[in-house]
Design a protein around this motif. Structure first.
Motif, short mmCIF file in Angstrom:
data_model
loop_
_atom_site.label_atom_id
_atom_site.label_comp_id
_atom_site.label_asym_id
_atom_site.label_seq_id
_atom_site.Cartn_x
_atom_site.Cartn_y
_atom_site.Cartn_z
N ASN A 20 -74.83 33.05 92.57
CA ASN A 20 -75.06 32.53 91.21
C ASN A 20 -73.86 32.73 90.29
O ASN A 20 -74.01 33.12 89.13
N GLY A 21 -72.68 32.45 90.79
CA GLY A 21 -71.48 32.59 89.97
C GLY A 21 -71.11 31.29 89.28
O GLY A 21 -71.59 30.21 89.64
N GLY A 22 -70.24 31.37 88.29
CA GLY A 22 -69.75 30.20 87.58
C GLY A 22 -70.74 29.64 86.57
O GLY A 22 -71.67 30.32 86.14
N TRP A 23 -70.49 28.38 86.19
CA TRP A 23 -71.30 27.71 85.17
C TRP A 23 -72.15 26.62 85.80
O TRP A 23 -71.79 26.05 86.83
N ALA A 24 -73.26 26.31 85.14
CA ALA A 24 -74.10 25.17 85.52
C ALA A 24 -74.45 24.39 84.25
O ALA A 24 -74.27 24.89 83.13
N LEU A 25 -74.91 23.18 84.42
CA LEU A 25 -75.33 22.36 83.28
C LEU A 25 -76.84 22.42 83.14
O LEU A 25 -77.58 22.24 84.12
N SER A 26 -77.30 22.68 81.94
CA SER A 26 -78.73 22.68 81.64
C SER A 26 -78.93 21.93 80.33
O SER A 26 -78.48 22.38 79.27
N GLY A 27 -79.58 20.79 80.42
CA GLY A 27 -79.74 19.96 79.23
C GLY A 27 -78.43 19.47 78.67
O GLY A 27 -78.29 19.29 77.46
N GLY A 28 -77.45 19.26 79.57
CA GLY A 28 -76.13 18.77 79.16
C GLY A 28 -75.23 19.84 78.60
O GLY A 28 -74.11 19.55 78.17
N LYS A 29 -75.67 21.09 78.59
CA LYS A 29 -74.88 22.19 78.04
C LYS A 29 -74.50 23.17 79.13
O LYS A 29 -75.22 23.35 80.11
N LEU A 30 -73.33 23.81 78.95
CA LEU A 30 -72.87 24.80 79.90
C LEU A 30 -73.68 26.09 79.77
O LEU A 30 -73.85 26.61 78.67
N VAL A 31 -74.17 26.58 80.88
CA VAL A 31 -74.93 27.82 80.91
C VAL A 31 -74.45 28.64 82.10
O VAL A 31 -74.20 28.09 83.18
N LEU A 32 -74.28 29.93 81.91
CA LEU A 32 -73.91 30.77 83.03
C LEU A 32 -74.99 30.68 84.10
O LEU A 32 -76.18 30.80 83.81
N ARG A 33 -74.58 30.49 85.33
CA ARG A 33 -75.55 30.35 86.41
C ARG A 33 -76.39 31.62 86.56
O ARG A 33 -77.58 31.55 86.89
N VAL A 34 -75.78 32.79 86.30
CA VAL A 34 -76.56 34.03 86.42
C VAL A 34 -77.67 34.09 85.39
O VAL A 34 -78.74 34.65 85.63
N GLU A 35 -77.45 33.48 84.22
CA GLU A 35 -78.49 33.45 83.19
C GLU A 35 -79.52 32.39 83.49
O GLU A 35 -80.72 32.58 83.27
N LEU A 36 -79.05 31.25 84.02
CA LEU A 36 -79.97 30.16 84.34
C LEU A 36 -80.94 30.59 85.45
O LEU A 36 -82.14 30.29 85.39
N LYS A 37 -80.41 31.29 86.43
CA LYS A 37 -81.23 31.74 87.55
C LYS A 37 -81.93 33.08 87.27
O LYS A 37 -82.75 33.53 88.08
N LYS A 38 -81.56 33.72 86.16
CA LYS A 38 -82.13 35.02 85.81
C LYS A 38 -81.93 36.04 86.95
O LYS A 38 -82.80 36.85 87.25
N SER A 39 -80.75 35.95 87.57
CA SER A 39 -80.49 36.83 88.71
C SER A 39 -79.01 37.15 88.79
O SER A 39 -78.18 36.24 88.95
N TYR A 40 -78.67 38.42 88.66
CA TYR A 40 -77.30 38.89 88.80
C TYR A 40 -77.15 39.47 90.21
O TYR A 40 -77.83 40.41 90.59
N LYS A 41 -76.24 38.88 90.99
CA LYS A 41 -76.10 39.29 92.39
C LYS A 41 -74.65 39.62 92.71
O LYS A 41 -73.97 38.84 93.39
N PRO A 42 -74.14 40.74 92.24
CA PRO A 42 -72.78 41.11 92.65
C PRO A 42 -72.76 41.45 94.13
O PRO A 42 -73.75 41.95 94.68
N PRO A 43 -71.67 41.17 94.82
CA PRO A 43 -71.60 41.51 96.25
C PRO A 43 -71.69 43.02 96.46
O PRO A 43 -71.27 43.81 95.61
N GLY A 44 -72.24 43.41 97.60
CA GLY A 44 -72.29 44.81 97.96
C GLY A 44 -71.17 45.15 98.92
O GLY A 44 -70.38 44.28 99.33
N LEU A 45 -71.07 46.42 99.30
CA LEU A 45 -70.01 46.83 100.20
C LEU A 45 -70.09 46.10 101.54
O LEU A 45 -69.07 45.88 102.20
N ASP A 46 -71.28 45.72 101.96
CA ASP A 46 -71.41 44.99 103.22
C ASP A 46 -70.78 43.60 103.13
O ASP A 46 -70.35 43.03 104.14
N ASP A 47 -70.75 43.03 101.92
CA ASP A 47 -70.13 41.72 101.73
C ASP A 47 -68.60 41.84 101.71
O ASP A 47 -67.90 40.89 102.08
#
Length: 473
Positions: A63-90
């Motif tokens: 969920n990185g970067g930006w996405a469009l919602s209603g024609g406006k830029l929204v952070l994908r992490v906010e749009l998906k309501k999910s913050y997923k930083p990589p872990g050490l296994d990644d």
């Protein structure tokens, strides 16, 4: 028009040999310390492959970067309501070896073995992955993890004769619309107005790692020792003195170019919100990036406090020529809508040998077949132009046309000169363009590859620096 200046970079992937010298020198200068063992501000990935961290391009996962919602830029992490930083296994679990046992072990029939020890926990660890785990393994099952491959292309790895491989060096893109900056609740990440470099204020950072999750390129790292985020700083102490970054200076293949780009800050968000991802690259180059020879642009730049020596540097910038004039360099994954300021010249396939063997054709007969080169055009387009194959194909035609033109100057082959002129015409290049492209891509000197003006402390709203010295109109 709100003119700003940025130090930008181009990497010519046709010349990258995958030696990792850039990665090693960057590591030795900036991240050779505890807590930063797994950080590779500069890394070189074998493609096709999963990349580093693993599958960083898969935004359905991160969920990185930006996405469009209603024609406006929204952070994908906010749009998906999910913050997923990589872990050490990644990434990989940083480790060393228990070398002491080689000296302290009592005499035995078996030879002592230095086993891997975690640098994080100091406990024994089973090494399963690393930053270059799939180095030069583009023809193996690792190709299945590359999100740029279509289902048809994924099947290619079973047929060795059709396997292709390329190297992809990556650093922080110092974007015009950085999602890491927007995601930070502490406002610890900022973009320097004087040169566009994106930095992390270590005094404000609290290690929430929202920036790590929001960056679609996964070029922000969490230091487990200090509890703060870190990233590539574009070697700003060197850049301020007019010197190239360490990765650029030590590059064996001389693939990197640095220079000034002028851009219209008022156009950034509008272009980033372009509904059609395939139009992003064209609008980015045509509307956001500015012509430093345009009198209106020069006047607006001076009004913004940009020094004349920076405007002159923008005119001599190899980045400006490759990105804006010749349009042979593109941003990495423009569909992430961050508007990266690190660009890539797509690689050519092993052209002459392949076509002479497969078609019995000379290099001058390749132009109509550029879409059939060994590295699939669609694969390159998925990486650099949001799927717009026409842009990539045109760029490769220009690179091939320059090769044909230079060959015609040195090879006595009947009709070759006429074919060279026809190739330039088909690629939309003049002979002057071909000469300059050859000079920059093949035999450029240090001062041609790196046009970096010294950095005033802050030029906005400051008295003009060196006005008139460089003789600008």
């Amino acid at each position: 028009m709100r003119v700003r200046a940025q130090i930008a970079m181009v990497m010519n992937l046709d010349k990258c040999i995958g030696c990792h010298t850039c990665s090693v020198t960057c590591k030795n200068v900036w991240t050779n310390r505890q807590g930063a063992e797994y950080m590779w501000w500069n890394n070189v990935e074998t493609r096709p492959g999963p990349g580093y961290p693993r599958q960083w391009e898969n935004q359905d996962k991160y969920n990185g970067g930006w996405a469009l919602s209603g024609g406006k830029l929204v952070l994908r992490v906010e749009l998906k309501k999910s913050y997923k930083p990589p872990g050490l296994d990644d990434y990989y679990h940083p480790w060393t070896y228990d070398y002491e046992v080689l000296f302290s072990e009592t005499q035995a029939e078996q030879q002592p073995v230095a086993r891997p020890i975690s640098l994080v926990t100091n406990e024994p660890v089973d090494v399963k992955y690393g930053p270059n785990w799939n180095d030069d393994l583009a023809g193996t099952e690792y190709i299945l993890e590359d999100v740029n491959m279509s289902e048809t292309e994924r099947a290619v790895y079973t047929q060795f004769k059709d396997v292709f491989m390329m190297y992809l060096p990556r650093i922080c893109n110092h974007c015009l619309n950085p999602s890491c900056l927007a995601a930070c609740p502490r406002k610890a990440i900022y973009k320097r107005e004087e040169d566009g470099i994106v930095l992390v204020d270590q005094t404000r950072c609290r290690g929430y790692r929202y920036c790590v999750a929001a960056c679609p390129y996964k070029k922000v790292y969490y230091n487990w020792k200090t509890g703060k985020s870190e990233k590539c700083i574009f070697c700003y102490p060197r850049v301020e003195a007019g010197q190239p970054t360490v990765c650029s200076l030590t590059c064996v293949g001389k693939i990197r170019y640095m220079g000034v780009l002028l851009y219209d800050a008022d156009k950034v968000l509008d272009v980033a919100a372009e509904p059609d991802p395939k139009r992003l690259v064209r609008r980015f180059a045509d509307e956001v990036l500015l012509d430093p020879y345009d009198p209106n642009v020069v006047a607006a730049a001076r009004e913004a406090g940009i020094p004349d020596d920076w405007i002159a540097a923008a005119r001599r910038s190899p980045v400006y020529k490759m990105v804006k004039v010749w349009k042979v360099a593109f941003p990495l994954h423009p569909e992430f809508r961050t508007l990266p300021m690190v660009f890539y010249v797509p690689p050519l396939s092993p052209v002459v040998t392949t076509y002479e063997n497969a078609y019995g054709a000379k290099i001058t007969d390749i132009m109509p077949k550029v879409s059939e080169l060994r590295i699939p055009i669609q694969y390159l387009a998925n990486m650099f132009t949001a799927g717009d194959t026409a842009l990539v194909e045109q760029a490769l035609k220009k690179l091939l046309a320059v090769r044909i033109y230079e060959r015609a100057k040195n090879v006595a082959e009947p009709g070759l000169a006429e074919k060279a002129k026809a190739a330039l015409q088909e690629a939309g290049l003049s002979e002057a363009d071909a000469e300059e492209m050859y000079r920059l891509f093949a035999i450029a000197r240090f001062e041609d590859r790196f046009v970096i003006p010294t950095n005033p402390k802050r030029y906005t709203n400051q008295p003009q620096v060196q006005r008139g010295v460089v003789g600008l109109p």
